[in-house]
Write a protein that holds these residues in place. Structure first.
Motif, PDB file in Angstrom:
ATOM      1  N   ALA A 127       0.880  -1.212   0.030  1.00 37.67           N
ATOM      2  CA  ALA A 127       0.014  -0.095  -0.178  1.00 37.67           C
ATOM      3  C   ALA A 127       0.857   1.214   0.158  1.00 37.67           C
ATOM      4  CB  ALA A 127      -0.765  -0.080   1.139  1.00 37.67           C
ATOM      5  N   THR A 128       0.757   2.124  -1.089  1.00 41.86           N
ATOM      6  CA  THR A 128       1.527   3.348  -0.942  1.00 41.86           C
ATOM      7  C   THR A 128       1.176   4.302   0.056  1.00 41.86           C
ATOM      8  OG1 THR A 128       2.293   5.086  -2.444  1.00 41.86           O
ATOM      9  CG2 THR A 128       0.087   4.483  -2.622  1.00 41.86           C
ATOM     10  N   ASP A 129       2.197   5.234   0.478  1.00 44.72           N
ATOM     11  CA  ASP A 129       1.755   6.358   1.037  1.00 44.72           C
ATOM     12  C   ASP A 129       1.549   7.580   0.419  1.00 44.72           C
ATOM     13  OD1 ASP A 129       2.341   5.016   3.505  1.00 44.72           O
ATOM     14  OD2 ASP A 129       4.427   5.431   3.358  1.00 44.72           O
ATOM     15  N   VAL A 130       1.431   7.570  -0.900  1.00 46.78           N
ATOM     16  CA  VAL A 130       1.327   8.812  -1.832  1.00 46.78           C
ATOM     17  C   VAL A 130      -0.391   8.920  -1.909  1.00 46.78           C
ATOM     18  CG1 VAL A 130       1.549   9.800  -4.122  1.00 46.78           C
ATOM     19  CG2 VAL A 130       3.221   8.306  -3.246  1.00 46.78           C
ATOM     20  N   ILE A 131      -0.437   9.973  -1.585  1.00 50.14           N
ATOM     21  CA  ILE A 131      -2.051  10.451  -1.352  1.00 50.14           C
ATOM     22  C   ILE A 131      -2.130  11.674  -2.450  1.00 50.14           C
ATOM     23  CG2 ILE A 131      -4.092  10.761  -0.247  1.00 50.14           C
ATOM     24  CD1 ILE A 131      -3.177   9.138   2.071  1.00 50.14           C
ATOM     25  N   TYR A 132      -3.077  11.857  -3.479  1.00 49.37           N
ATOM     26  CA  TYR A 132      -3.202  13.136  -4.279  1.00 49.37           C
ATOM     27  C   TYR A 132      -4.381  13.789  -3.720  1.00 49.37           C
ATOM     28  CZ  TYR A 132      -0.013  11.316  -7.693  1.00 49.37           C
ATOM     29  OH  TYR A 132       1.246  10.952  -8.338  1.00 49.37           O
ATOM     30  N   ASP A 133      -4.326  15.189  -3.467  1.00 54.50           N
ATOM     31  CA  ASP A 133      -4.877  15.917  -3.028  1.00 54.50           C
ATOM     32  C   ASP A 133      -5.596  16.874  -4.284  1.00 54.50           C
ATOM     33  OD1 ASP A 133      -6.498  18.223  -1.975  1.00 54.50           O
ATOM     34  OD2 ASP A 133      -5.183  18.408  -0.183  1.00 54.50           O
ATOM     35  N   ASP A 134      -6.888  16.911  -4.489  1.00 53.15           N
ATOM     36  CA  ASP A 134      -7.213  17.753  -5.724  1.00 53.15           C
ATOM     37  C   ASP A 134      -7.037  19.145  -5.350  1.00 53.15           C
ATOM     38  OD1 ASP A 134      -9.421  18.075  -4.171  1.00 53.15           O
ATOM     39  OD2 ASP A 134     -10.789  16.984  -5.335  1.00 53.15           O
ATOM     40  N   LYS A 214      -0.998  -9.890  -3.970  1.00 53.33           N
ATOM     41  CA  LYS A 214      -1.361 -10.071  -2.600  1.00 53.33           C
ATOM     42  C   LYS A 214      -2.520  -9.182  -2.299  1.00 53.33           C
ATOM     43  CE  LYS A 214       3.093 -11.263  -1.064  1.00 53.33           C
ATOM     44  NZ  LYS A 214       4.654 -10.602  -0.541  1.00 53.33           N
ATOM     45  N   GLY A 215      -2.958  -8.311  -3.415  1.00 54.89           N
ATOM     46  CA  GLY A 215      -4.239  -7.485  -3.275  1.00 54.89           C
ATOM     47  C   GLY A 215      -3.775  -6.272  -2.211  1.00 54.89           C
ATOM     48  N   LYS A 216      -2.602  -6.003  -1.887  1.00 54.01           N
ATOM     49  CA  LYS A 216      -2.305  -4.833  -0.986  1.00 54.01           C
ATOM     50  C   LYS A 216      -2.754  -3.766  -1.319  1.00 54.01           C
ATOM     51  CE  LYS A 216       0.516  -7.843   1.924  1.00 54.01           C
ATOM     52  NZ  LYS A 216       2.002  -7.757   2.534  1.00 54.01           N
ATOM     53  N   GLY A 217      -2.774  -3.345  -2.543  1.00 56.91           N
ATOM     54  CA  GLY A 217      -2.782  -1.971  -3.187  1.00 56.91           C
ATOM     55  C   GLY A 217      -4.203  -1.245  -2.606  1.00 56.91           C
ATOM     56  N   ILE A 218      -4.160  -0.052  -2.784  1.00 58.26           N
ATOM     57  CA  ILE A 218      -5.750   0.657  -1.936  1.00 58.26           C
ATOM     58  C   ILE A 218      -6.327   1.663  -3.244  1.00 58.26           C
ATOM     59  CG2 ILE A 218      -6.088   2.524  -0.268  1.00 58.26           C
ATOM     60  CD1 ILE A 218      -4.053   1.218   1.513  1.00 58.26           C
ATOM     61  N   ASN A 257     -15.119   8.528  -1.327  1.00 61.41           N
ATOM     62  CA  ASN A 257     -15.460   8.583   0.142  1.00 61.41           C
ATOM     63  C   ASN A 257     -15.173   7.531   0.880  1.00 61.41           C
ATOM     64  OD1 ASN A 257     -16.825  10.076   2.031  1.00 61.41           O
ATOM     65  ND2 ASN A 257     -18.511   8.857   1.952  1.00 61.41           N
ATOM     66  N   GLY A 258     -13.816   7.115   1.022  1.00 59.93           N
ATOM     67  CA  GLY A 258     -13.457   5.891   1.578  1.00 59.93           C
ATOM     68  C   GLY A 258     -12.317   5.347   0.615  1.00 59.93           C
ATOM     69  N   GLU A 259     -11.570   4.322   1.239  1.00 60.61           N
ATOM     70  CA  GLU A 259     -10.625   3.588   0.529  1.00 60.61           C
ATOM     71  C   GLU A 259     -10.983   1.870   0.750  1.00 60.61           C
ATOM     72  OE1 GLU A 259      -6.744   6.140   0.129  1.00 60.61           O
ATOM     73  OE2 GLU A 259      -6.955   5.361   2.311  1.00 60.61           O
ATOM     74  N   HIS A 260     -10.347   1.074   0.063  1.00 62.03           N
ATOM     75  CA  HIS A 260     -10.308  -0.326   0.189  1.00 62.03           C
ATOM     76  C   HIS A 260      -9.063  -0.990  -0.254  1.00 62.03           C
ATOM     77  CE1 HIS A 260     -11.949   0.341  -3.884  1.00 62.03           C
ATOM     78  NE2 HIS A 260     -11.375  -0.679  -3.974  1.00 62.03           N
ATOM     79  N   SER A 261      -8.827  -2.030   0.204  1.00 61.33           N
ATOM     80  CA  SER A 261      -7.626  -2.818  -0.644  1.00 61.33           C
ATOM     81  C   SER A 261      -8.584  -3.753  -1.627  1.00 61.33           C
ATOM     82  CB  SER A 261      -6.837  -3.697   0.355  1.00 61.33           C
ATOM     83  OG  SER A 261      -7.381  -4.556   0.761  1.00 61.33           O
ATOM     84  N   ASN A 308      -2.219   0.907  -6.634  1.00 67.20           N
ATOM     85  CA  ASN A 308      -2.448   1.858  -5.754  1.00 67.20           C
ATOM     86  C   ASN A 308      -3.044   3.078  -6.582  1.00 67.20           C
ATOM     87  OD1 ASN A 308      -1.478   1.071  -3.025  1.00 67.20           O
ATOM     88  ND2 ASN A 308       0.313   0.704  -4.118  1.00 67.20           N
ATOM     89  N   SER A 309      -3.997   3.588  -6.041  1.00 66.13           N
ATOM     90  CA  SER A 309      -4.648   4.817  -6.562  1.00 66.13           C
ATOM     91  C   SER A 309      -5.236   5.557  -5.363  1.00 66.13           C
ATOM     92  CB  SER A 309      -5.665   4.592  -7.645  1.00 66.13           C
ATOM     93  OG  SER A 309      -6.335   5.883  -8.001  1.00 66.13           O
ATOM     94  N   ARG A 310      -4.367   6.540  -4.704  1.00 66.60           N
ATOM     95  CA  ARG A 310      -5.135   6.969  -3.326  1.00 66.60           C
ATOM     96  C   ARG A 310      -5.316   8.695  -3.653  1.00 66.60           C
ATOM     97  NH1 ARG A 310      -2.285   5.219   1.981  1.00 66.60           N
ATOM     98  NH2 ARG A 310      -4.235   5.662   2.724  1.00 66.60           N
ATOM     99  N   CYS A 311      -6.519   9.237  -2.998  1.00 66.73           N
ATOM    100  CA  CYS A 311      -6.722  10.914  -3.529  1.00 66.73           C
ATOM    101  C   CYS A 311      -7.708  11.320  -2.525  1.00 66.73           C
ATOM    102  CB  CYS A 311      -7.237  10.817  -4.745  1.00 66.73           C
ATOM    103  SG  CYS A 311      -8.731  10.027  -5.388  1.00 66.73           S
ATOM    104  N   ARG A 312      -7.974  12.462  -2.224  1.00 67.82           N
ATOM    105  CA  ARG A 312      -8.701  12.816  -1.365  1.00 67.82           C
ATOM    106  C   ARG A 312      -9.536  14.087  -2.175  1.00 67.82           C
ATOM    107  NH1 ARG A 312      -7.342   9.127   0.846  1.00 67.82           N
ATOM    108  NH2 ARG A 312      -6.663   8.957   2.983  1.00 67.82           N
ATOM    109  N   GLY A 313     -10.925  13.887  -2.410  1.00 66.90           N
ATOM    110  CA  GLY A 313     -11.850  14.758  -3.027  1.00 66.90           C
ATOM    111  C   GLY A 313     -11.979  16.182  -2.151  1.00 66.90           C
ATOM    112  N   ASN A 314     -11.126  17.121  -1.997  1.00 65.70           N
ATOM    113  CA  ASN A 314     -11.582  18.278  -0.995  1.00 65.70           C
ATOM    114  C   ASN A 314     -12.046  19.294  -1.777  1.00 65.70           C
ATOM    115  OD1 ASN A 314     -10.157  17.172   1.481  1.00 65.70           O
ATOM    116  ND2 ASN A 314      -8.321  17.169   0.764  1.00 65.70           N
ATOM    117  N   ARG A 315     -11.901  19.159  -3.068  1.00 71.59           N
ATOM    118  CA  ARG A 315     -12.222  20.315  -3.745  1.00 71.59           C
ATOM    119  C   ARG A 315     -13.958  20.240  -4.077  1.00 71.59           C
ATOM    120  NH1 ARG A 315      -9.544  24.235  -6.759  1.00 71.59           N
ATOM    121  NH2 ARG A 315      -7.635  23.105  -6.960  1.00 71.59           N
ATOM    122  N   PRO A 316     -14.383  18.929  -4.207  1.00 73.52           N
ATOM    123  CA  PRO A 316     -15.886  19.047  -4.446  1.00 73.52           C
ATOM    124  C   PRO A 316     -16.541  19.222  -3.030  1.00 73.52           C
ATOM    125  CG  PRO A 316     -14.955  16.947  -4.638  1.00 73.52           C
ATOM    126  CD  PRO A 316     -13.790  17.940  -4.745  1.00 73.52           C
TER     127      PRO A 316
END
Length: 360
Positions: A127-134, A214-218, A257-261, A308-316
């Motif tokens: 699981a990556t620690d990289v999280i994109y913020d819009d 192993k399905g660990k990507g988020i 609106n949330g994350e899963h592996s 992995n594809s992690r992000c936060r929808g703060n703009r909407p």
């Protein structure tokens, strides 16, 4: 009497497009909209016109002159069907440019991308620690040009930079839930997503839950009703006060609106299969390379389903978007998806739809 707002919409018969169109038809200002949709199916076009008052033009996205003309005649364009079709988006942008030149207005393009844009090559290992913020424009600008959806997204943003349109990009994440609205009831729109049902079909075909690596990507997730609401919140904000809504490089609105592996999805599928008597063990086993090619069409698309594809929808959210459904709801929705797929004749693999690789 004031003239109506001309809106052109693609994807009316699809999953996202149908959900957004249903909301536009129920919008408080629906009587002020003149909605045109481009659809391939003549029978569905008749239903859209007779039951819903939508002007339905029969055609496809390869009829570039038709696309360009329809866009030119619209002040607002919702592209809810194509995230990777370069010739198509060029036709859309040409129509926007012509409208701006002819009428002097700034047409609005709300374009659908996807958080596959952010996918790495983790292959299920971590699981990556990289999280994109819009809200972080520089972080978004640094995404490689080779990323999925990026070629089309950059063309869309460039239209805004050049000044002939205001552009807004919505990258949804893993969309889930069986859509329920009037267009589904009328047989016009598809009620099903792609990503989770594809994995379900692969698991059912091998009669055992499967996971890539192993399905660990988020990945993030979002319910179909919540993502459809995002488009409406965005549209309303643009109409109410366009200068207060970011556009172009500042017009990226992640839908999550949330994350899963990936493992969590596969395990939930496995539990549903055991409950239905299809399998005796809910624990996912790793897809072999041969299975990835068979079920996903290629090894590449298999590995994509472990990224992995992690992000936060703060703009909407800053515009007032309030998604209701959570990752827990997503996992709870999987048994119903499995049962729905079992009602239909099994499809022949590969189940993944594939994405055009046209870069020009």
């Amino acid at each position: 009497m004031a003239s109506k707002t001309p809106i052109f919409l693609t994807g009316a018969t699809g999953y996202i497009g149908g959900a957004v169109l249903a909301r536009l038809l129920n919008h408080p200002n629906a009587s002020t909209f003149a909605i045109t949709a481009l659809v391939r199916n003549a029978e569905k076009a008749k239903v859209l016109e007779s039951k819903f008052g939508v002007k339905a033009v029969v055609g496809n996205h390869e009829e570039f002159d038709k696309v360009e003309s329809l866009v030119e005649n619209a002040h607002v364009v919702f592209n809810l069907a194509e995230a990777d079709n370069v010739p198509f988006i060029k036709a859309v942008l040409s129509g926007l440019r012509k409208r701006h030149a002819k009428h002097g207005d700034l047409p609005i393009l709300i374009h659908t991308s996807g958080t596959g844009l952010l996918a790495d090559d983790a292959r299920g290992e971590y699981a990556t620690d990289v999280i994109y913020d819009d809200l972080n424009v520089e972080q978004y600008k640094a995404i490689p040009d080779t990323a999925l959806h990026r070629n089309v997204d950059l063309l869309v943003i460039n239209a805004d930079v050049e000044g002939y349109a205001r552009t807004y990009i919505v990258p949804p994440s893993t969309i889930y839930g069986i859509a329920k609205h009037s267009l589904v009831d009328a047989g016009v729109s598809n009620p099903h997503s792609i990503q989770i049902p594809t994995i379900i079909e692969a698991c059912l075909a091998r009669k055992q839950a499967g996971v890539v690596g192993k399905g660990k990507g988020i990945w993030p997730d979002v319910h179909i009703d919540d993502i459809a609401d995002l488009y409406i919140v965005l549209y309303d904000a643009i109409v109410a006060n366009p200068e207060k809504v970011g556009h172009g490089w500042e017009g990226i609105f992640f839908g999550e609106n949330g994350e899963h592996s990936w493992y969590q999805i596969s395990k939930a599928i496995g539990e549903a299969m055991v409950a239905l008597g299809i399998s005796t063990d809910p624990e996912p086993t790793s897809f072999t390379t041969e299975e990835m090619v068979k079920y996903f069409g290629s090894e590449q698309w298999g590995w994509y389903c472990s990224s992995n594809s992690r992000c936060r929808g703060n703009r909407p959210r800053a515009l007032g978007w309030k998604p209701k459904y959570t990752t827990e709801d997503m996992l709870k929705s999987i048994p119903a998806e499995v049962e729905e797929i079992l009602k239909k004749p099994p499809r022949q693999p590969p189940f993944w739809p594939g994405i055009p690789t046209e870069k020009h």
